[in-house]
Design an enzyme around this catalytic site. Structure first.
Site, mmCIF file in Angstrom:
data_model
loop_
_atom_site.group_PDB
_atom_site.id
_atom_site.type_symbol
_atom_site.label_atom_id
_atom_site.label_comp_id
_atom_site.label_asym_id
_atom_site.label_seq_id
_atom_site.Cartn_x
_atom_site.Cartn_y
_atom_site.Cartn_z
ATOM 1 N N THR A 97 0.830 -1.213 0.000
ATOM 2 C CA THR A 97 0.000 0.000 0.000
ATOM 3 C C THR A 97 0.861 1.258 0.000
ATOM 4 N N GLY A 143 2.728 -2.881 8.416
ATOM 5 C CA GLY A 143 2.935 -3.150 9.832
ATOM 6 C C GLY A 143 4.394 -3.465 10.117
ATOM 7 N N GLU A 159 -6.000 -6.148 3.994
ATOM 8 C CA GLU A 159 -6.031 -7.409 3.239
ATOM 9 C C GLU A 159 -7.147 -7.422 2.206
HETATM 10 C C1 LIG Z 1 -1.379 -16.297 10.321
HETATM 11 C C2 LIG Z 1 -2.702 -15.833 10.870
HETATM 12 C C3 LIG Z 1 -2.876 -14.345 10.682
HETATM 13 C C4 LIG Z 1 -2.587 -13.606 11.989
HETATM 14 C C5 LIG Z 1 -2.288 -12.140 11.724
HETATM 15 C C6 LIG Z 1 -0.971 -12.004 11.036
HETATM 16 C C7 LIG Z 1 -0.615 -10.897 10.411
HETATM 17 C C8 LIG Z 1 -1.490 -9.735 10.222
HETATM 18 C C9 LIG Z 1 -2.028 -9.739 8.834
HETATM 19 C C10 LIG Z 1 -2.772 -8.769 8.343
HETATM 20 C C11 LIG Z 1 -3.068 -7.511 9.031
HETATM 21 C C12 LIG Z 1 -2.007 -6.520 8.840
HETATM 22 C C13 LIG Z 1 -1.558 -6.194 7.624
HETATM 23 C C14 LIG Z 1 -2.372 -5.935 6.445
HETATM 24 C C15 LIG Z 1 -1.759 -6.071 5.236
HETATM 25 C C16 LIG Z 1 -2.378 -5.559 4.035
HETATM 26 O O1 LIG Z 1 -3.419 -4.937 4.048
HETATM 27 S S1 LIG Z 1 -1.531 -5.954 2.605
HETATM 28 C C17 LIG Z 1 -2.325 -5.021 1.363
HETATM 29 C C18 LIG Z 1 -3.696 -5.553 1.038
HETATM 30 N N1 LIG Z 1 -4.152 -4.949 -0.169
HETATM 31 C C19 LIG Z 1 -5.039 -5.540 -0.981
HETATM 32 O O2 LIG Z 1 -5.601 -6.577 -0.695
HETATM 33 C C20 LIG Z 1 -5.295 -4.837 -2.298
HETATM 34 C C21 LIG Z 1 -6.703 -5.095 -2.797
HETATM 35 N N2 LIG Z 1 -6.772 -4.904 -4.239
HETATM 36 C C22 LIG Z 1 -6.628 -5.984 -5.086
HETATM 37 O O3 LIG Z 1 -6.462 -7.119 -4.691
HETATM 38 C C23 LIG Z 1 -6.720 -5.684 -6.572
HETATM 39 O O4 LIG Z 1 -6.558 -4.319 -6.787
HETATM 40 C C24 LIG Z 1 -8.078 -6.105 -7.178
HETATM 41 C C25 LIG Z 1 -8.151 -7.602 -7.188
HETATM 42 C C26 LIG Z 1 -9.221 -5.518 -6.371
HETATM 43 C C27 LIG Z 1 -8.173 -5.566 -8.593
HETATM 44 O O5 LIG Z 1 -6.940 -5.821 -9.198
HETATM 45 P P1 LIG Z 1 -6.853 -5.818 -10.801
HETATM 46 O O6 LIG Z 1 -5.443 -5.958 -11.191
HETATM 47 O O7 LIG Z 1 -7.644 -4.660 -11.310
HETATM 48 O O8 LIG Z 1 -7.531 -7.201 -11.107
HETATM 49 P P2 LIG Z 1 -8.858 -7.558 -11.885
HETATM 50 O O9 LIG Z 1 -10.037 -7.275 -11.004
HETATM 51 O O10 LIG Z 1 -8.807 -6.970 -13.239
HETATM 52 O O11 LIG Z 1 -8.671 -9.152 -11.959
HETATM 53 C C28 LIG Z 1 -7.673 -9.688 -12.822
HETATM 54 C C29 LIG Z 1 -7.700 -11.195 -12.656
HETATM 55 O O12 LIG Z 1 -6.936 -11.542 -11.493
HETATM 56 C C30 LIG Z 1 -7.720 -12.300 -10.606
HETATM 57 N N3 LIG Z 1 -7.283 -11.972 -9.249
HETATM 58 C C31 LIG Z 1 -7.336 -10.761 -8.642
HETATM 59 N N4 LIG Z 1 -6.805 -10.838 -7.403
HETATM 60 C C32 LIG Z 1 -6.412 -12.120 -7.229
HETATM 61 C C33 LIG Z 1 -5.794 -12.829 -6.129
HETATM 62 N N5 LIG Z 1 -5.468 -12.210 -4.964
HETATM 63 N N6 LIG Z 1 -5.519 -14.141 -6.298
HETATM 64 C C34 LIG Z 1 -5.852 -14.746 -7.473
HETATM 65 N N7 LIG Z 1 -6.452 -14.148 -8.558
HETATM 66 C C35 LIG Z 1 -6.710 -12.844 -8.403
HETATM 67 C C36 LIG Z 1 -9.143 -11.907 -10.893
HETATM 68 O O13 LIG Z 1 -10.038 -12.905 -10.454
HETATM 69 C C37 LIG Z 1 -9.097 -11.755 -12.411
HETATM 70 O O14 LIG Z 1 -9.122 -13.045 -12.960
HETATM 71 P P3 LIG Z 1 -9.872 -13.236 -14.397
HETATM 72 O O15 LIG Z 1 -9.120 -12.357 -15.354
HETATM 73 O O16 LIG Z 1 -11.292 -12.774 -14.187
HETATM 74 O O17 LIG Z 1 -9.753 -14.705 -14.658
HETATM 75 C C1 LIG Z 2 -4.396 -1.546 10.575
HETATM 76 C C2 LIG Z 2 -3.953 -1.588 9.137
HETATM 77 C C3 LIG Z 2 -2.823 -2.343 8.799
HETATM 78 C C4 LIG Z 2 -2.382 -2.364 7.477
HETATM 79 N N1 LIG Z 2 -1.227 -3.062 7.174
HETATM 80 C C5 LIG Z 2 -0.778 -3.056 5.883
HETATM 81 C C6 LIG Z 2 0.420 -3.769 5.554
HETATM 82 O O1 LIG Z 2 1.056 -4.363 6.418
HETATM 83 N N2 LIG Z 2 0.856 -3.734 4.272
HETATM 84 C C7 LIG Z 2 0.166 -3.063 3.285
HETATM 85 O O2 LIG Z 2 0.606 -3.074 2.133
HETATM 86 N N3 LIG Z 2 -1.005 -2.401 3.574
HETATM 87 C C8 LIG Z 2 -1.473 -2.384 4.842
HETATM 88 N N4 LIG Z 2 -2.639 -1.719 5.148
HETATM 89 C C9 LIG Z 2 -3.309 -0.944 4.103
HETATM 90 C C10 LIG Z 2 -4.573 -1.633 3.628
HETATM 91 O O3 LIG Z 2 -4.251 -2.748 2.860
HETATM 92 C C11 LIG Z 2 -5.375 -0.622 2.790
HETATM 93 O O4 LIG Z 2 -5.824 0.382 3.655
HETATM 94 C C12 LIG Z 2 -6.563 -1.312 2.127
HETATM 95 O O5 LIG Z 2 -6.098 -2.138 1.075
HETATM 96 C C13 LIG Z 2 -7.589 -0.330 1.560
HETATM 97 O O6 LIG Z 2 -6.982 0.549 0.633
HETATM 98 P P1 LIG Z 2 -7.100 2.132 0.866
HETATM 99 O O7 LIG Z 2 -6.724 2.433 2.250
HETATM 100 O O8 LIG Z 2 -6.364 2.792 -0.242
HETATM 101 O O9 LIG Z 2 -8.636 2.440 0.727
HETATM 102 P P2 LIG Z 2 -9.396 2.819 -0.652
HETATM 103 O O10 LIG Z 2 -9.211 1.744 -1.636
HETATM 104 O O11 LIG Z 2 -9.049 4.209 -1.010
HETATM 105 O O12 LIG Z 2 -10.911 2.702 -0.127
HETATM 106 C C14 LIG Z 2 -11.644 3.854 0.278
HETATM 107 C C15 LIG Z 2 -13.075 3.633 -0.136
HETATM 108 O O13 LIG Z 2 -13.125 3.534 -1.582
HETATM 109 C C16 LIG Z 2 -13.883 2.399 -1.959
HETATM 110 N N5 LIG Z 2 -13.360 1.822 -3.208
HETATM 111 C C17 LIG Z 2 -12.082 1.707 -3.577
HETATM 112 N N6 LIG Z 2 -11.974 1.076 -4.754
HETATM 113 C C18 LIG Z 2 -13.248 0.779 -5.143
HETATM 114 C C19 LIG Z 2 -13.815 0.107 -6.263
HETATM 115 N N7 LIG Z 2 -13.051 -0.374 -7.260
HETATM 116 N N8 LIG Z 2 -15.161 -0.032 -6.303
HETATM 117 C C20 LIG Z 2 -15.939 0.432 -5.299
HETATM 118 N N9 LIG Z 2 -15.460 1.081 -4.205
HETATM 119 C C21 LIG Z 2 -14.133 1.249 -4.140
HETATM 120 C C22 LIG Z 2 -13.697 1.410 -0.810
HETATM 121 O O14 LIG Z 2 -14.794 0.482 -0.778
HETATM 122 C C23 LIG Z 2 -13.686 2.323 0.402
HETATM 123 O O15 LIG Z 2 -15.021 2.544 0.829
HETATM 124 C C24 LIG Z 2 -3.105 -1.663 6.473
HETATM 125 C C25 LIG Z 2 -4.242 -0.937 6.809
HETATM 126 C C26 LIG Z 2 -4.677 -0.893 8.131
HETATM 127 C C27 LIG Z 2 -5.897 -0.103 8.480
#
Ligand SMILES: CCCCC/C=C\C/C=C\C/C=C\C=C\C(=O)SCCNC(=O)CCNC(=O)[C@H](O)C(C)(C)COP(=O)(O)OP(=O)(O)OC[C@H]1O[C@@H](n2cnc3c(N)ncnc32)[C@H](O)[C@@H]1OP(=O)(O)O
Ligand SMILES: Cc1cc2nc3c(=O)[nH]c(=O)nc-3n(C[C@H](O)[C@H](O)[C@H](O)COP(=O)(O)OP(=O)(O)OC[C@H]3O[C@@H](n4cnc5c(N)ncnc54)[C@H](O)[C@@H]3O)c2cc1C
Length: 572
Positions: A50, A89, A331
């Site tokens: 992110t 994190g 996530e």
């Molecule tokens: C061990 C126990 C756990 C304890 C706790 C331990 C640790 C703590 C853990 C977590 C908390 C703290 C940290 C948090 C970390 C984070 O937040 S990391 C960052 C997270 N960010 C995201 O998840 C980003 C979300 N956005 C996306 O995934 C993509 O932007 C999105 C999929 C929404 C769109 O991407 P785009 O490139 O536009 O893809 P398309 O929609 O066009 O799809 C293309 C094709 O790819 C397939 N696909 C998409 N994502 C995935 C995937 N993850 N895996 C497999 N396939 C995927 C999709 O289905 C499409 O396929 P087709 O073309 O339709 O066949």
């Molecule tokens: C406690 C915490 C820990 C985290 N740890 C990590 C980490 O370790 N590593 C890491 O990489 N990230 C981490 N993140 C970031 C986290 O993954 C992002 O905050 C999350 O993926 C959401 O993205 P954003 O913050 O840009 O929100 P945005 O995507 O800007 O979302 C804002 C609003 O826009 C809407 N929106 C966005 N896209 C669309 C769409 N295509 N269609 C409809 N609505 C949409 C959402 O639904 C939401 O309501 C952490 C976040 C938190 C809060």
């Protein structure tokens, strides 16, 4: 967590994402070079995807990794303020490495997001390395134990071999070698699958605290002149808490299923069979969103059901909420995850079923629904008879609701297209329906897995009480979403009335077993860390003791009296 298990900690990302990403995306040589020292905490890593300007939209991430064949290095750079990595994190002060997701540039072309291992602090002094600007992003809603950080990279050079190359590769001459599937670089499926189990745990802890407290708390008058009753005897208290208890069991079974499914399909993927990846992505994304939204709301129900003491940190409920609520965002933000499940799986499956394709897995019901649409509809057209006792018929009802809402979303897209909207606009103008369809699909999966689990229970008494819980979960979901079922012609108003009556009966049936059912989660006092949820029920004495320990009580007259109150008085 050495102080208290389950509290977030700076090493969570190292354990929960850095190590698993190496396991999934590192070559054997990279495993040797990075995994071993990371396992021994020499290397401490985070997962830096992110950025300040993008979290959801991965293709919009701006950090670049440009290959320099003359030095066999990648140059990692944050080109804009919005490209600064933000949120990871453990990034701020703990990690000395980061897996950085960056747009890969080689031979003048961009090949999209790839993962790079970037050293960010000196392994001995822990001082940030040249070109690395890193720090903490400041106080948050919670997670105060975690140094979520920012990372600005100023033309930082790393060796060619620091790109995770199990799937995609860059040759020494800069030639890019595509991965067997572009989807393999997305990742996050593991942690989303694990979060489903975290939802179950959060629910189990919250309802254990609230139900135990409700059994020891006496309040008001139920029958004039009689002693104050346990608040657990109030129907409203049961109506708040017993559905949460049922959901805690439901999500426990779903969490186990999700873990097993992840293990099975990731095994297939490692063996080169990617065919199940779409199902795993759709299921993990949808169930992560479904269970975290439900658990997030339920924790608050449990807190408020404990009255004032629920608002005290001694109850542990505020901390459970504050630590759990970001699961709806990280996530994969929940709305976006629901849209992924709908757009990338359910509507696609609906269209395949509509042309006669036999579907497998969690969407096989869409084939049944497509075949049903081809058969003549019964003249009555009314809702089928409803059994408020037969779990299988309720599973079928949820299945038909899901099929109906998937069809409604697919038809909405079709109608928008026929109005002349572009594909993208048609999808956006149907996104409310798409989210509803995903929600209904996940709800069906949860109900079905709960009922399937009962088939594995041999003990008759346990099976009976779990069946009562499953009935309550299914009927409460039906009541809460009666609009969907009515709109789909699956429920009539008289039937909805019967459902409400049956729910009241189930609450009464569960009352004698409620405390035993939360004890069965076997969450010890240390794990619960709650005065209200103590196993011995000795709440008041320990509440008083807990208050006495408050830092404010270290002195009888707080210094603020002398510093502020007394001087203020003298000026009045
Ligand atoms: C061990 C126990 C756990 C304890 C706790 C331990 C640790 C703590 C853990 C977590 C908390 C703290 C940290 C948090 C970390 C984070 O937040 S990391 C960052 C997270 N960010 C995201 O998840 C980003 C979300 N956005 C996306 O995934 C993509 O932007 C999105 C999929 C929404 C769109 O991407 P785009 O490139 O536009 O893809 P398309 O929609 O066009 O799809 C293309 C094709 O790819 C397939 N696909 C998409 N994502 C995935 C995937 N993850 N895996 C497999 N396939 C995927 C999709 O289905 C499409 O396929 P087709 O073309 O339709 O066949
Ligand atoms: C406690 C915490 C820990 C985290 N740890 C990590 C980490 O370790 N590593 C890491 O990489 N990230 C981490 N993140 C970031 C986290 O993954 C992002 O905050 C999350 O993926 C959401 O993205 P954003 O913050 O840009 O929100 P945005 O995507 O800007 O979302 C804002 C609003 O826009 C809407 N929106 C966005 N896209 C669309 C769409 N295509 N269609 C409809 N609505 C949409 C959402 O639904 C939401 O309501 C952490 C976040 C938190 C809060």
């Amino acid at each position: 967590s050495c102080v208290h298990p389950d509290r977030p900690e700076p090493l969570d990302l190292h354990l929960g994402m850095f190590l698993p990403t190496l396991l999934n995306q590192a070559t054997p040589e990279q495993m040797e070079r990075f995994f071993t020292p990371a396992w021994n905490l020499r290397i401490i890593g985070t997962y830096a995807q992110t950025e300040m300007g993008h979290g959801t939209h991965l293709r919009g991430l701006e950090t670049t990794a440009t290959f320099d064949p003359s030095t066999q290095e990648f140059v990692l750079h944050s080109p804009t303020i919005s490209s600064i990595k933000w949120w990871p994190g453990g990034l701020g002060k703990t990690s000395n490495h980061a897996i950085v997701l960056a747009q890969l540039h080689t031979q003048g072309r961009c090949h999209g997001l790839h993962a790079f291992i970037v050293p960010i602090r000196d392994m001995d002094t822990h001082v940030p390395l040249p070109g690395v600007v890193v720090g903490d992003i400041g106080p948050k809603f919670g997670f105060s134990e975690v140094d979520n950080g920012f990372l600005k990279l100023e033309h930082v050079r790393i060796p060619l071999d620091n790109m995770l190359m199990k799937f995609a590769k860059v040759e020494p001459d800069g030639t890019y070698v595509k991965p067997p599937s572009a989807k393999l670089t997305y990742g996050m499926v593991f942690i989303r699958s694990m979060i489903v189990g975290q939802s179950a745990l959060a629910l189990a802890k919250s309802c254990t605290i609230a139900i135990r407290y409700s059994a020891v708390r006496h309040q008001s008058e139920l029958r004039p002149g009689e002693p104050e009753p346990q608040i657990l005897n109030y129907q409203t208290q049961q109506h708040k808490l017993f559905p949460v208890l049922a959901a805690a069991y439901a999500f426990t079974f779903v969490g186990q299923y999700m873990k097993d499914t992840y293990r099975r399909i990731s095994g297939d993927i490692h063996a080169g069979d990617y065919s199940q990846l779409p199902e795993l992505h759709a299921l993990s994304a949808g169930l992560k969103a479904f269970t975290t939204w439900a658990a997030n709301a339920a924790i608050e129900v449990c807190r408020m059901s404990c009255g004032g003491h629920g608002y005290s940190r001694s109850s542990a409920l505020p901390d459970i909420y504050v630590e759990f609520t970001p699961t709806c965002t990280y996530e994969g933000e929940n709305t976006v995850m629901m849209l992924q499940t709908a757009s990338r799986y359910l509507v696609k499956s609906y269209r395949q079923a509509s042309v006669g394709q036999r579907l497998q897995g969690s969407v096989s019901y869409l084939s049944e629904a497509a075949a049903q649409r081809l058969r003549p509809r019964p003249v009555s057209g009314g809702a089928a008879p409803l059994s408020t006792q037969d779990l299988l018929s309720l599973v079928h009802l949820y299945q038909r609701r899901a099929a109906s809402l998937v069809e409604l979303a697919a038809k909405s897209i079709q109608q928008e297209l026929q109005r002349g909207r572009s594909q993208e606009e048609a999808w956006n103008h149907s996104s409310i329906d798409l989210v509803r369809a995903s929600d209904a699909h996940c709800h069906f999966v949860v109900v079905k897995l709960f009922v399937d689990k009962l088939e594995q229970v041999d003990d008759a008494a346990v099976k009976a009480v779990l069946s009562t819980l499953a009935l309550l979960y299914a009927l409460k979901g039906l009541a809460d979403n009666s609009g969907d079922f009515l709109q789909a012609g699956l429920l009539t108003v008289p039937q909805a009335t019967r459902v409400s009556a049956r729910i009241k009966e189930l609450l009464e049936e569960l009352r004698p077993d409620a405390v035993a059912l939360v004890d069965a989660f076997d969450l010890n006092d240390r794990k619960l860390n709650s005065v209200l949820g103590r196993y011995d029920g000795n709440v008041y004495e320990h509440l008083y003791e807990w208050a006495r320990q408050s830092p404010l009580n270290a002195t009888e007259v707080h210094e603020s009296f002398h510093k502020y109150l007394k001087p203020l008085r003298s000026r009045l």
